[in-house]
Write an enzyme that holds these catalytic residues in place. Sequence first.
Site, PDB file in Angstrom:
ATOM      1  N   HIS A  37      -6.684  -3.984  -0.903  1.00  0.00           N
ATOM      2  CA  HIS A  37      -5.888  -3.265  -1.914  1.00  0.00           C
ATOM      3  C   HIS A  37      -5.398  -4.231  -2.995  1.00  0.00           C
ATOM      4  O   HIS A  37      -5.380  -3.901  -4.180  1.00  0.00           O
ATOM      5  CB  HIS A  37      -4.645  -2.623  -1.281  1.00  0.00           C
ATOM      6  CG  HIS A  37      -4.938  -1.514  -0.310  1.00  0.00           C
ATOM      7  ND1 HIS A  37      -4.729  -1.646   1.043  1.00  0.00           N
ATOM      8  CD2 HIS A  37      -5.398  -0.259  -0.499  1.00  0.00           C
ATOM      9  CE1 HIS A  37      -5.052  -0.528   1.653  1.00  0.00           C
ATOM     10  NE2 HIS A  37      -5.465   0.343   0.748  1.00  0.00           N
ATOM     11  N   GLY A 149     -11.689   1.254  -4.571  1.00  0.00           N
ATOM     12  CA  GLY A 149     -12.537   0.348  -3.789  1.00  0.00           C
ATOM     13  C   GLY A 149     -13.914   0.946  -3.541  1.00  0.00           C
ATOM     14  O   GLY A 149     -14.052   2.143  -3.301  1.00  0.00           O
TER      15      GLY A 149
END
Length: 282
Positions: A37, A149
Amino acid sequence: MRTVHTIKELRALLNSHRQHGHRIGLVPTMGNLHTGHISLVEKALQQADTVVTSIFVNPMQFGANEDLDSYPRTLRDDQEKLEAAGNHIVFAPSAEEVYPNGLAQQTQVCVPVVSEGHCGASRPGHFDGVSTVVSMLFNMVQPDVAVFGEKDFQQLAVIRKMVGDLFMPIEIVGAPTHREEDGLARSSRNGYLSKQERQQAPVIYQALKATADALGQGHSDFAALEAEAKKKLSEAGLRPDYYNIVNSLTLKPAQPEDQQLTILAAAFLGTTRLIDNLSVNR
Ligand code: PAF
């Protein structure tokens, strides 16, 4: 770094950043942040002057028997990591703030075709929940750029399609998967693994690598490669959910003439479901 919990506070804060001509970046997350993250935040910081990271465990994207209640909520830790990374604003709304009329009455965004198959088949309704909450976050934050992502390859494809189809003026940036030293893709759900399961888990990446190598060498018997990989996962004690070689753009089953291929994998280790993928250009 500021943390806000309401849409009103968020908008007031962002207005002042916009008045200074800032380009706004958004990193949507469900919290329990790991280095994967943080790499999304770092990418957003390269693209925007003000970065908002949202932390919201979205009930709409969890199925009835999934881990909504047990999903780790670690706001304090997340704030520390985000502050250290240079993030500017944390938006951490409650479920009541996001869905004031409850889930049953919520208008939904559904992205057909690309949401179907793979995780969409195993988790019915999951991508409707994702595309709905992401479109709501986009409306709340009104970012110029948003970073997701590549580990959630199908999710990224769904978001790109939604943004294109709905003419949302937002640049979508994908960030590479972060891996542990043994290849395991970083995921909040890795924390559910027992010590033994953690040792078994890297076999997913090993299977993906073996398939990618074979594809790179020109092998085109996709069904045989998928079957071989599933056998490898089963022999290592995992329960494969799916293992699909697809066209990277359409996510449809790969054809021998396709040049950009992605291998999408999901497998259970005990009750934990892990996903990963690897792309190959031929
Ligand atoms: O990838 C996630 O963490 C979630 O699906 C997202 C994009 C934050 C939407 O809830």
